[in-house]
Each structure stands twice: as structure tokens, then as C-alpha cells.
Design an enzyme around this catalytic site. Structure first.
Site, mmCIF file in Angstrom:
data_model
loop_
_atom_site.group_PDB
_atom_site.id
_atom_site.type_symbol
_atom_site.label_atom_id
_atom_site.label_comp_id
_atom_site.label_asym_id
_atom_site.label_seq_id
_atom_site.Cartn_x
_atom_site.Cartn_y
_atom_site.Cartn_z
ATOM 1 N N ASP A 308 0.891 -1.230 0.009
ATOM 2 C CA ASP A 308 -0.144 0.061 -0.055
ATOM 3 C C ASP A 308 0.986 1.223 0.090
ATOM 4 O OD1 ASP A 308 -2.626 -1.044 0.004
ATOM 5 O OD2 ASP A 308 -2.539 -1.398 2.074
ATOM 6 N N ASP A 345 -6.471 25.276 10.862
ATOM 7 C CA ASP A 345 -6.531 23.892 10.562
ATOM 8 C C ASP A 345 -5.354 22.946 11.172
ATOM 9 O OD1 ASP A 345 -6.507 21.547 9.003
ATOM 10 O OD2 ASP A 345 -6.037 22.512 7.158
ATOM 11 N N GLU A 349 -1.699 18.101 6.905
ATOM 12 C CA GLU A 349 -1.610 19.058 5.841
ATOM 13 C C GLU A 349 -1.447 20.401 6.068
ATOM 14 O OE1 GLU A 349 -4.317 16.815 2.921
ATOM 15 O OE2 GLU A 349 -4.869 18.976 2.609
ATOM 16 N N PHE A 376 -12.920 22.247 6.862
ATOM 17 C CA PHE A 376 -13.212 21.293 5.507
ATOM 18 C C PHE A 376 -14.411 20.549 5.792
ATOM 19 C CE2 PHE A 376 -12.811 17.378 3.074
ATOM 20 C CZ PHE A 376 -12.263 18.190 1.738
ATOM 21 N N ASP A 519 -10.347 -5.972 1.935
ATOM 22 C CA ASP A 519 -9.320 -6.378 1.479
ATOM 23 C C ASP A 519 -9.201 -7.928 1.420
ATOM 24 O OD1 ASP A 519 -7.714 -4.207 0.680
ATOM 25 O OD2 ASP A 519 -7.462 -3.679 2.831
#
Lengths: 679, 567
Positions: A308, A345, A349, A376, A519
Site C-alpha cells: 500500500d 487547521d 496537511e 473542511f 481486503d
């Protein structure tokens, strides 16, 4: 995060128990599982009886016979000791796990939506599959279960050694809990998913204890070969007496027995199961539970690793890498706006944007306080802040900001945005009111060292395939930067499964790791499937290995452990068989020198006498097993390299070494035997 | 002795060159493609297979293939046995030769069906022309073809991609005979006739010698049998003393042609393998391993023979090569070459008496056979025998690269190892166990001519030859009594079918597996490292098994000789 590895006892502290266990393992029923050691024990018994008889009758040379018998027993006991030592570590770990499995009273609800007051108390031991259980802060979770209501933090350190509690909630990929862990806040309503006695903890105890350790396919094949060699050497030794009689001489049975035991592959025969157990133990120390030994072996054979992207190749979050102002906007103006829009925020990020904006001189000048933070949302796909002076700062995806501002990108900014997307990054736009100030380049940060790791894997012949939900463009860029061989973009459970099938159709063995319920089919299809412990019970059920740390990079470690296990086995087999050459040169001249004195030319080691030669070979045979126990338990040193390199190195070390070492060893022992007057 | 080595080098170059060419031809034959002989042979082939029906062309699994081998060989055995028992009343018997006894007929029939060609009889006194031709010569073809078919089928097992099919025995066997064995035999028979080998159905010739005495000169349809006895690594001579007989091997040229012919197909199999698995390096690797062992043996035998007998030198002061039991026209070098070729290749024909070679030369010959006739070995048989060692070598050392051992992309797992071990047991069983019995029971001891270690060498040689399906003997060993004919017969069966059946089963098991593509992590099975590994595996697993017995035989004889004692 602090990490307390489970306490593992040292080898020296386990030795006394292992020594006791070595005697217990002399029971014929246990011995017969290992044909080589069983044959050794039978011969040892025979020689003992004959030695004692000779001693009683006062036959000359009886002393040597008794010594030979003693060393034959030593070889058997040392082999048993090695196995016990390997098992001892697993047992210590099983004991600590078992301690968490105490019986408690639990609250059972009649139905999932019953009020908590309707709970009745029953003993945890009587819980059945499908029953609904209420647990509250402080309770031990009584069984493996699925969360059907509630959110809580759970302390899983009993199983994983990880002291930081983890969040478990209904739905999604974090909905399974393991019996034996402790809920530390709030409450959960659970549905029991394991039969009593078949829980994860039960299986784990059985596995680390070695009770469920069936022999792996490769181990079975090796055992057959060793049994075959034992049979061939039985022919060799048994027929030697008629040939000797023909030649006008006779060989004492004790000496024939000594020749037999030294020729059969006792070294590898004695250490084979210890190697296997130690391999499982190495995985356990890496906090990976193998549901079968077969999976560990298969891990060594893997040709393709599906990894991944997130968490394995890149850090989980994208980071701001650059700020690109629009035409006519100063870098500091953009930085100021980006800083303002991200100050409230606290996602990784957002923090990374703050960090990069602060590096721009003048960004923090004349800062205005935030009046209202705009979080967001999935609908608007943007976030930001309204400042106290009325300025509206926003940042968000290109579409969202264009929609929000109604403005258009200038040509150079449009080119930059395009460039960012092509390079695999994500462009964010920053706006102040209706005006677009510029773009933020958000980028996947490749974890340090992964490129080198993949190069290593490539040298070992293992192909790495990156699995990502990103679009092909982004995926290609990250794949190139990380140095993986291939990638699967816009991955879905279906195309992941197809990819595995396609690789397998080409004859490749595929390993992957996963956590979500979706998965599970791919995990089941893969030859080696590693489930994250944090994942769903469906994923854990489908996988053949479970990583208690939920660390996707573990997959690589699992492959290395698998390879090391196979290499250890091969190295000791080669060593053991190569040893026979020297043993022949020690024993054969001793046996035949009376019939043909000229055969003394074969006594290349110049051993003292026939008796001392045979005794020395038998002593060497027992001691070499003892000397190799640490190697068997630790595994042979293994640095990733191509098969050709590994073969050359190991063949030299264990093949050539196996030829030479016994010549030196037997000679040294012979000198000691002569000096001590033992023969 | 540079000139002696020059001959040997020329020999090797000629054999390898011709084998290389033959391998390309055989590749086309066994993959069913057209060759230049197809125009003539193809109708005959279709005719033969049409008689047998559709079962003769359908691709078979291993069990069905093995069953076909057994049925065909059993029928061949029954036919040959009946012919030998009834030869007295059957035609083509101008000398009025009497039927064979039951035990000798059993021994002889087994011997020819298993491609051993151990001769417990003497051809010119105990066989009619009919028995020689339809019995023995026919088996010379089909027993060789059986070995070739099995080897091709085993190779297919390594190539197959998962359907478990390894070809059709009837087709493979027919092609081996029609396209390979027959054309070459005809060519060589003509060459031998030109060199002076008889080919006639007439009675033996009664001649009056110069001294006026009367002499019977045995002759018969010899050239045709000799060509195939060498090409098919059969080795059963037309005459009792085999290729030492002046009518069986008249000239240096006939000697060289026959020496090349013995190794031709066995060497070609290495290259055929490389072509069939589509990686010629794999074929070269096996060729190299066999070649190293072959050259080593050749240098040793030649060295010991050229050095001569030190005891003779002490007694007479004469130095020079050991010439006892050798034809003067061939000398020590060509006799040593033949001895190495014939024991390495499971041929068994001789142009000198192996009994009279130096003890250490005898050791080399014994080892050539005891390791299972895998130094090129019998046609086909040597190659699948070597694949047995390959499987074991790959399994033993393959783990050391950290993967489940694999060869040509096929994983070597429990089933293959079990079968390989089973096959591997046949050599020690046939040689050591039967040899040990013969070394103690009176019936066994009665056959031994010489005392001491040399006598033990004779016993070991007899069983090594039988179990290895070689067929040569240490002269002086009387193997005609029922005890030996029976036990030797069993040893021959063991050495043939106890290896063929497990090897076909291995091929069948591998044919079910899908090959994994080679990566940098794959165990490399070409190149010097693998060659070394394979040679060492042959020496350690094969040779060490027999080392104790050899110490009491040739090695004891050698050290005694150095000490001034002979047997």
C-alpha cells in the site's frame, strides 16, 4: 508512542528448564517424530547394553564402548535440548498471554438494541458465538468480537505490547476487538465472533507454544531426505560386516554403530525442528503472528510484494512542498494568505502549510486574528478562515476554489497547477475574497530508506508493486520516485484481486497486506497475506499472518524472516552432509588397519589409535550439534543479495567449511583424548 | 605421454561435435517436426502407430506412460525368454545350439530388456542366430529406445506448464528406433563390414591352420548387432570376448568408431535437454558436470595403466604400461579409453579384460557404475539418472538461497524428494546388500576366482555392473550358476525399473506444476558454481556410499600391491 516489547527471557535463563525437557523428550513416542535422532537413540541404547555387558565380563576395550555410548546419548540429548530451548521462548510468551485470559463476569444483552439495563451477568467462559455483550471502561474484553455500537479506546498492550490505546468503533475498518484487551474509556456493544477456546488469544497461545506447529512442507521434504540418507547409511554399515568377514577381519559392533551414527545427518536432524521453532519465534518478536508455519516458508518464496502506498511507501499524509504565487502576487502575500487560511487547521496537511508559509520572509507581518474558522467539508471541499477585518481566506482543491471565487486561473498558474498534478502532487489553490493568490504544492513524502529497500528487494528477485487509490498520473510519479517496479492506480478491491490472480497465473507467489473488510478476498487469494491487527476480523480471518503493530512495512520483514529460515535449514544440511567426508577418513582406516596395514595411508589426520579415532569422531559428532545451537536459534547471517551471490557465499561457508572443520575438530579432539588417556 | 593424450583429445572433440549435431536432429524428431529422413520413415512410422490404434499417439500422464513402458518391456522379456528356451527347435540354428536353462534364460532376457547386456553365457556356443537377431538384436534396439523415450518424457515433465502430460511412450519409442537408432546403425554396420566384421547367416568356418590343425572360426550376423550394441549402450557382444575379438573389432578405425558411438547418444542428450527446455546453458551445465567426471576418470585410468605395475617392475626391471589382458593392437591408451567410456556409459562392451587393469583403474570403473551410470550413462538412462542427482543437489543446496528449491522454475517439494530418495535407494540395495550376501554365502563365494581384495572387487564389480545396467564383467568371475543368474537378474531389474518408475513419477508431478519465471532470486542452475555443486553431490552422495566397500576392495589391493603383495 512508547513501545514495550513483550519480555523475552534470555537463552541462559531458559537453559535449565530446557535441559530438564531434553530428558522428558527421550520418550520413544516423542523421539520417533525425528527419524535421524530416533535412529541415534536406538543405536545408543544398543551400544550401552553391549558396553555394560563387556564391562561386566571384563572384555578389553569395554571402557571405550561405554564412552562411545555416553557420547551417542549426548548427541540425542543435545538435539532434544536444542528443540526445548527453542520451544522455551515460545512457552514463556504463551504464559504471559495466558495470564490475560482470566475468567470474569460479563454483561450479556438480549439484543443489539436492548437498553444497557437489560444486561444479565454470565461467566465469560460460557460465552457463545453471536452473543451480544456490553463492556464498559475498565472491563477486560471477554472474547473476540465485532463492535456493533459505541466508540471507545481500547488498551491492546497485552497482545501487541503497544501501550497507547487505540480507538474502536462500529462500522468501518476499526470495528474488531480482541479478547484479553481492556477497554479504557466509554462503552461498547459487541457481538462475539469466536467460539470459546477458538479465540485469537487461544490460537496465538497455541502457536507461540508450538502446539499447533505442524511441520511445514519443506521441513517434511527435508525430513524424508534425511530419513532416506539414514537408510542408505544403514545399508552401508550393515553390509560392511560381511565384506569385512570376507576380507578376513571382523569389526566390533560398537565401532559399526559409531560409524553409522557419525555418517547419518545428526547435525541437521538434531537441529531441524529448533530451526523451525526459532523462525516462528523471530516472527513473534517482530510482533507478527503466523497462523501457520507454511506461511512463513511461503514468505521466503515470494516473487511479488503488493505494498500500500500510504503508510508503507509514503507517510500517511501529504505535505506542502512549495508555494507558487499567481501573476502579480508577491510570494509573501501568498504566504500570508496561506498561513491565515491554515492557522486554524490542525490536520497534518494544514500544519505543513503553516510550516512552509512561515519560512517565507514577511509572511507573519500584520497578522489579523481569525474571526471564524471554516472547517473542511466534503460538500465544499475547501477550508479556511474569515478574519476579524472581514477578509475571507480559503484554500481547497482547484475546482472548489474556482467555484468559490468564480475567477479564472492565469496562464502561468494554470501551467504550474498542471505541472504539480503531473508530478504526482496535489495542487491546492489559495484565495483571498474573489481573488486567487496562488497554489500550494502538496506532495506525498516518500519515507526515507524505502528506495534503498526496494533496490535490495529487486536484487533478491522480488518485484514491488505499489497499490494506491490515486489516479495513474500521480501514481506513476510516486512510483518512479519511490523506485517500485510497478503500480496499481485507482485500486479497488476487485482490481487488486485481479492483479494477484494475474501474477499467480504467471507462476509468481504474491504477498500483500491489508486491513479493511474489502481486503479480505485479496488477502485470501494472496499466497502470503498479512492483516493489520487494527483491521477487521474478516481481514484477519482471511490472512495467514497478523501484524500486531499494524505496520504495513512489516511485510518486508516477514519475507526476510522466511528467507532466513530456509537458508538456515539449507546451510546446516549442507554442513552436515559435507562433514561425512572427514568422518570416513577418521573411522575407516581405524576399522580396517588390522586387515590391511597399508590402509594407514587413509589416516590423513594421523589419529592416535583406532579407538581414539572412533571415539573422537563420535565426540565431534555430538559437540558439533551443541556448537551449532546458537546458529540454529539465531538463524544464519543473512544480507539481502541475489541468489547467485548467496549460493556462492553459503556454499563456500557451509559446504567447504563443512568439509574442513571436522578434519580440524576431530584431530583436536583426538589429541585431547590421547592426552587424557581416554582411549 | 603427450601422444596418448592427443588421441584422447581428438576422441573427445569428435564425440562432442557429432553429439551436438545429433541433438539438433533428435530435437526435431522428438518434438514431431519433419527431418530430412521423414519422406522415407514417416509412412513406416504412421503404419506402426496405426496398428497400435489411437492410444499410441495420445499424450499420457506419468502413470499411463510408466504402465506402457512396463507392459512393453514385460512383453519383450516374455518373447525373449521363450525364444531362448526354444532356440533348439527354432530355425536359423546351423550349429544346432541347445536351449538355454531356465535361470540363464531369465538372466539373459532380463539383461537384454533392461539394456544391461550382462552375458552370463558365451554367444558363439549358447545362442542360435535366431536368438541373436530377433531376440537380442531386437532388444538392443527397443531397450535403448525405451531409455531414450523415458528420458525425453522426464525432460518434458520439467518443461510442461501444468497439464501433467509427458508425451506418449509408443510414439517416442517408435521415433527413437526409426529415426535415430536404425539409420545410424545401418550406416555403422556398413562401415564395420568394410573394416572386416562378418555379416552372414552361414555356418561357422572350419579352417585348417598353417600347422595343419583344424580350427572352427565362429562368425555370423555380427556387424548389425555390433553397431546397435554400441549406439544403444547395450554392450552385449556377438562373441564371448566382446570387442576384444578380432572379428568384432578388427582395426584401430573400427575401435575409434565404436568408442565414439558408445557416447554419441548419451552426450547428445545433454544438448537435447538444453534445446527442449529452451535454455541451452542448462544442457551445457549438465554436460560440463558429466564431462568433468568423465575426464577425471579417463585421466586416472590412463595414468594408472600407463604407469604399469610396480611389482612387475621390481621383479623384472621392465617399465612400461600395464599390458596384461590387453590387445597389443590397441595398447594401453585405447584400452584405457574404452574402459572409461564403457563403464561411464553403461555400455559394458570391452576391448580389454577389466579384471587385469590396475586396482585403482578398477576403482574408477566401479565408481562409474556405482554412482548410477550418470557420467553420460546409458542412452537416456544416464541422463534421467543425472537428473535424479540434479533434483537432490538443488534440494540440498537450493534452500541456501532462501527459497523453496526449484529447478527450471519447478518447485522441488516433498513428493519429488520422496520419489528421488526411493530411486536413489536402488543402487546401494543392488550393490551393497546383494554384494554382501554373495560375499558370505557359499554359493556366492564359489564364483570368485581370486583371493583377497581382488575377489571382493570381482563381486562388487558384478553387482555394480548389473544394478548399473552396464553389463561388463571382471573376467574370471563365474556368474553362470543359478545363484548369480537369479540375484543378478533381480539387481538388473532393480537398477532399471526402480529408477524409471520414480523418475517418471517425478516428471509427472513436475508436469502438474506451473513453472515460475526466473528472477534474480532464482537458484542459478547454469554456470560453474552449479556444475561444481552437481559434481560434488555426485561424489558425496553417490561415491561416499560405496567408499567403505571400495576401501576393502580396490584400495586395499592397491596399498597391498605397493607393499609388495599381489592377489
Amino acid at each position: 508512542m512508547s513501545k514495550s516489547t513483550l519480555p523475552l527471557p534470555s537463552m541462559t535463563s531458559l537453559a535449565p528448564a530446557a535441559a530438564r525437557q531434553a530428558l522428558v523428550k527421550l520418550a520413544p513416542r516423542t523421539l520417533i517424530r525425528n527419524p535421524v535422532i530416533f535412529a541415534t537413540a536406538v543405536v545408543a541404547l544398543m551400544v550401552t547394553l553391549m558396553g555394560l555387558r563387556d564391562l561386566a565380563l571384563g572384555v578389553p576395550g569395554a571402557g571405550v564402548a561405554v564412552q562411545i555410548a555416553a557420547w551417542l546419548w549426548a548427541a540425542v540429548l543435545i538435539a532434544n535440548f536444542a528443540e526445548s530451548l527453542a520451544e522455551g521462548r515460545g512457552r514463556a510468551r504463551a504464559d504471559s498471554l495466558r495470564a490475560t485470559k482470566s475468567e470474569t463476569m460479563v454483561r450479556v444483552l438480549p439484543a443489539a438494541d436492548s437498553p444497557h439495563e437489560a444486561a444479565t451477568r454470565v461467566s465469560s467462559a460460557s460465552l457463545k458465538l453471536g452473543q451480544i455483550v456490553l463492556v464498559q471502561a475498565g472491563d477486560i474484553i471477554p472474547a473476540d468480537a465485532e463492535v456493533i455500537q459505541g466508540v471507545a479506546s481500547v488498551d491492546e498492550s497485552a497482545i501487541t505490547g503497544e501501550s497507547a490505546p487505540v480507538i474502536r468503533e462500529s462500522g468501518g475498518d476499526f470495528s474488531s476487538v480482541t479478547g484479553g484487551t481492556r477497554i479504557v474509556s466509554d462503552w461498547l456493544v459487541l457481538r462475539v465472533t469466536a467460539e470459546p477456546g477458538r479465540s485469537f488469544l487461544d490460537r496465538m497461545i497455541a502457536l507461540v507454544e508450538g502446539a499447533e506447529r505442524g511441520k511445514t512442507p519443506n521441513e517434511i521434504a527435508l525430513n524424508i531426505l534425511l530419513a532416506g540418507l539414514t537408510l542408505i547409511f544403514l545399508f552401508v554399515v550393515v553390509t560392511l560386516e560381511p565384506f569385512a568377514v570376507y576380507s578376513g577381519t571382523s569389526i566390533p559392533v560398537v565401532f559399526l554403530a559409531a560409524l553409522f551414527v557419525t555418517l547419518i545427518p545428526t547435525t541437521i536432524g538434531g537441529l531441524l525442528s529448533a530451526i523451525g521453532i526459532a523462525g516462528m519465534d523471530r516472527l513473534a518478536r517482530a510482533n507478527v503472528v503466523a497462523k501457520s508455519g507454511r506461511a512463513v516458508e511461503a514468505a521466503g518464496d515470494v516473487d511479488v510484494l503488493l505494498l500500500d502506498k500510504t503508510g508503507t511507501i509514503t507517510f500517511g499524509n501529504r505535505m506542502a512542498d512549495a508555494l507558487i504565487p499567481a501573476q502579480g502576487v508577491s510570494p509573501s502575500a501568498l504566504a500570508r494568505a496561506a498561513l491565515g487560511a491554515s492557522r486554524a487547521d490542525d490536520t497534518p496537511e494544514g500544519k505543513s502549510i503553516v510550516e512552509i508559509a512561515r519560512k517565507q520572509p514577511g509572511a507573519a507581518e500584520g497578522m489579523v486574528a481569525v474571526a471564524e474558522a471554516i472547517p473542511f467539508s466534503a460538500q465544499t471541499r475547501l477550508s479556511g478562515a474569515d478574519l476579524t477585518d472581514g477578509t475571507q481566506l480559503r484554500k481547497g482543491s482547484v475546482d472548489a476554489i474556482l467555484r468559490h471565487t468564480g475567477a479564472a486561473l492565469d496562464a502561468s498558474l494554470a501551467a504550474s497547477v498542471d505541472q504539480i498534478a503531473r508530478s504526482g502532487g496535489t495542487p491546492l489553490l489559495v484565495s483571498e475574497g474573489p481573488r486567487i493568490l496562488g497554489a500550494v504544492h502538496l506532495k506525498d513524502i516518500i519515507k526515507p530508506g524505502v528506495r534503498e529497500r526496494f533496490a535490495e528487494l529487486r536484487a533478491m528477485g522480488i518485484r514491488t508493486v505499489m497499490i494506491t487509490g490515486d489516479n495513474p498520473l500521480t501514481a506513476a510519479a510516486i512510483a518512479a520516485e519511490a523506485g517500485v517496479d510497478d503500480f496499481l492506480a485507482e485500486a479497488t478491491p476487485e482490481n487488486k484481486l485481479d492483479l494477484i490472480r494475474a501474477e499467480q497465473a504467471k507462476g509468481q507467489l504474491v504477498a500483500m497486506c491489508g486491513d479493511g473488510s474489502n481486503d479480505a478476498p485479496a488477502l485470501a487469494q494472496a499466497d502470503v497475506g498479512v492483516a493489520m491487527n487494527s483491521g477487521t476480523s474478516a481481514a484477519k480471518e482471511a490472512a495467514n499472518l497478523i501484524d500486531l503493530d499494524s505496520d504495513p512495512t512489516k511485510l518486508i520483514e516477514v519475507v526476510l524472516v522466511g528467507k532466513q529460515l530456509l537458508i538456515s535449514r539449507g546451510a546446516l544440511t549442507t554442513f552436515s552432509i559435507a562433514n561425512d567426508v572427514a568422518k570416513y577418513f577418521a573411522i575407516l582406516p581405524a576399522l580396517f588397519i588390522a586387515a590391511y596395514p597399508g590402509l594407514s595411508v587413509l589416516n590423513v589426520m594421523g589419529l592416535g589409535s583406532a579407538q581414539s579415532a572412533i571415539l573422537s569422531a563420535v565426540i565431534f559428532n555430538a559437540l558439533v550439534i551443541l556448537a551449532l545451537i546458537p546458529l540454529a536459534l539465531r538463524g544464519v547471517k543473512y544480507a539481502p543479495a541475489s541468489a547467485a551471490t548467496l549460493l556462492r557465499r553459503n556454499l563456500t561457508l557451509y559446504g567447504l567449511g563443512g568439509l574442513i572443520v571436522p578434519f580440524v575438530g576431530i584431530k583436536a579432539i583426538d589429541m585431547a583424548v590421547i592426552a587424557l588417556g581416554l582411549a | 605421454m603427450p601422444s596418448s593424450y592427443l588421441v584422447l583429445i581428438l576422441y573427445c572433440a569428435a564425440t562432442v561435435g557429432l553429439a551436438w549435431l545429433l541433438a539438433g536432429y533428435m530435437h526435431r524428431v522428438f518434438t514431431g517436426r519433419r527431418v530430412w529422413l521423414s519422406t522415407i520413415i514417416s509412412p513406416i512410422e504412421r503404419g506402426c502407430l496405426a496398428v497400435a490404434g489411437p492410444a499410441a499417439t495420445r499424450a499420457q500422464g506419468w502413470a499411463s506412460y510408466a504402465m506402457a513402458v512396463l507392459v512393453f518391456n514385460m512383453a519383450g522379456f516374455a518373447f525373449l525368454y521363450v525364444v531362448l528356451r526354444l532356440q533348439g527347435i527354432l530355425p536359423w540354428n546351423p550349429e544346432g545350439i541347445r536351449p538355454m536353462s531356465a535361470d540363464l534364460a531369465f538372466n539373459t532376457a532380463v539383461s537384454f530388456v533392461t539394456n544391461t547386456n550382462w552375458q552370463a553365457y558365451s554367444g558363439e556356443v549358447q545362442l542360435s542366430y535366431l536368438a541373436q537377431m530377433v531376440g537380442l538384436t531386437a532388444q538392443n534396439f527397443v531397450s535403448a529406445a525405451t531409455g531414450m523415450a523415458v528420458a525425453v518424457a522426464v525432460i518434458r515433465g520439467f518443461v510442461a506448464t501444468g497439464d501433467g502430460r509427458i508425451g506418449n511412450f509408443w510414439t517416442d519409442m517408435t521415433r527413437a528406433v526409426l529415426y535415430v537408432l536404425l539409420p545410424i546403425s545401418i550406416l555403422v554396420a556398413i562401415l564395420l563390414i568394410w573394416q572386416g566384421v562378418p555379416q552372414s547367416l552361414g555356418a561357422y568356418i572350419r579352417a585348417t591352420t598353417l600347422e595343419g590343425a583344424s580350427q572352427v572360426i565362429a562368425q555370423g550376423p555380427a556387424a548389425s548387432q555390433i553397431a546397435i550394441k554400441q549406439l544403444g549402450t547395450n554392450g552385449g557382444g556377438f562373441f564371448g570376448v566382446n570387442s576384444a575379438h578380432p572379428l568384432e573389432n578388427p582395426t584401430i578405425l573400427s575401435n575409434m568408431v565404436q568408442s565414439v558411438l558408445i557416447l554419441l547418444i548419451p552426450v547428445a542428450f545433454c544438448f537435447l535437454f538444453g534445446r527442449m527446455v529452451q535454455d541451452r546453458r542448462q544442457g551445457w551445465a549438465i554436460f560440463a558436470a558429466m564431462g568433468v567426471l568423465f575426464i577425471a576418470g579417463l585421466v586416472l585410468i590412463n595414468g594408472f595403466e600407463q604407469a604399469g605395475n610396480p611389482m612387475l617392475t621390481d621383479l623384472t626391471g621392465i617399465t612400461g604400461p600395464n599390458m596384461e589382458g590387453k590387445e597389443v593392437r590397441f595398447g594401453a591408451t585405447l584400452s584405457a579409453l574404452w574402459a572409461q567410456v564403457t563403464t561411464a556409459a553403461s555400455n559394458g562392451s570391452v576391448n580389454a579384460m577389466h579384471d587385469s587393469f590396475m586396482p585403482m583403474s578398477g576403482l574408477v570403473m566401479l565408481l562409474n557404475m556405482q554412482i548410477g551410470e550418470v557420467i553420460f550413462g546409458g542412452v537416456g538412462a544416464g541422463f534421467y539418472g543425472m537428473l535424479l542427482y540434479v533434483v537432490l543437489a538443488v534440494f540440498l543446496a537450493g534452500l541456501m538461497v532462501g527459497r523453496t528449491p526449484e529447478y527450471l522454475g519447478k518447485k522441488i517439494e516433498g513428493r519429488e524428494v520422496t520419489l528421488a530418495v526411493l530411486a536413489f535407494l536402488s543402487m546401494p540395495l543392488g550393490i551393497l546388500v546383494f554384494g554382501a550376501i554373495s560375499a558370505v554365502v557359499p554359493a556366492g563365494l564359489a564364483a570368485v576366482q581370486d583371493a583377497g581384495p581382488h575377489g571382493l572387487s570381482e563381486i562388487l564389480y558384478a553387482y555394480s555392473s548389473a544394478t548399473g545396467n552396464n553389463g561388463s564383467a571382471f573376467a574370471g568371475f563365474g556368474a553362470g550358476a543359478p545363484f548369480y543368474t537369479t540375484l543378478q537378474g533381480i539387481a538388473m531389474l532393480l537398477g532399471r525399473y526402480a529408477i524409471i518408475i520414480p523418475m517418471l513419477a517425478i516428471a509427472g508431478s513436475l508436469a502438474m506444476k506451473r513453472p515460475a519465471p526466473a528472477t534474480a532470486g532464482t537458484f542459478p542452475t547454469h554456470g560453474p558454481l552449479f556444475v561444481t555443486l552437481l559434481v560434488i553431490t555426485v561424489l558425496i552422495l553417490g561415491a561416499l556410499t560405496f567408499f567403505p566397500a571400495l576401501v576393502l576392495g580396490p584400495i586395499a589391493e592397491h596399498v597391498s600391491m605397493l607393499g609388495g603383495q599381489s592377489f
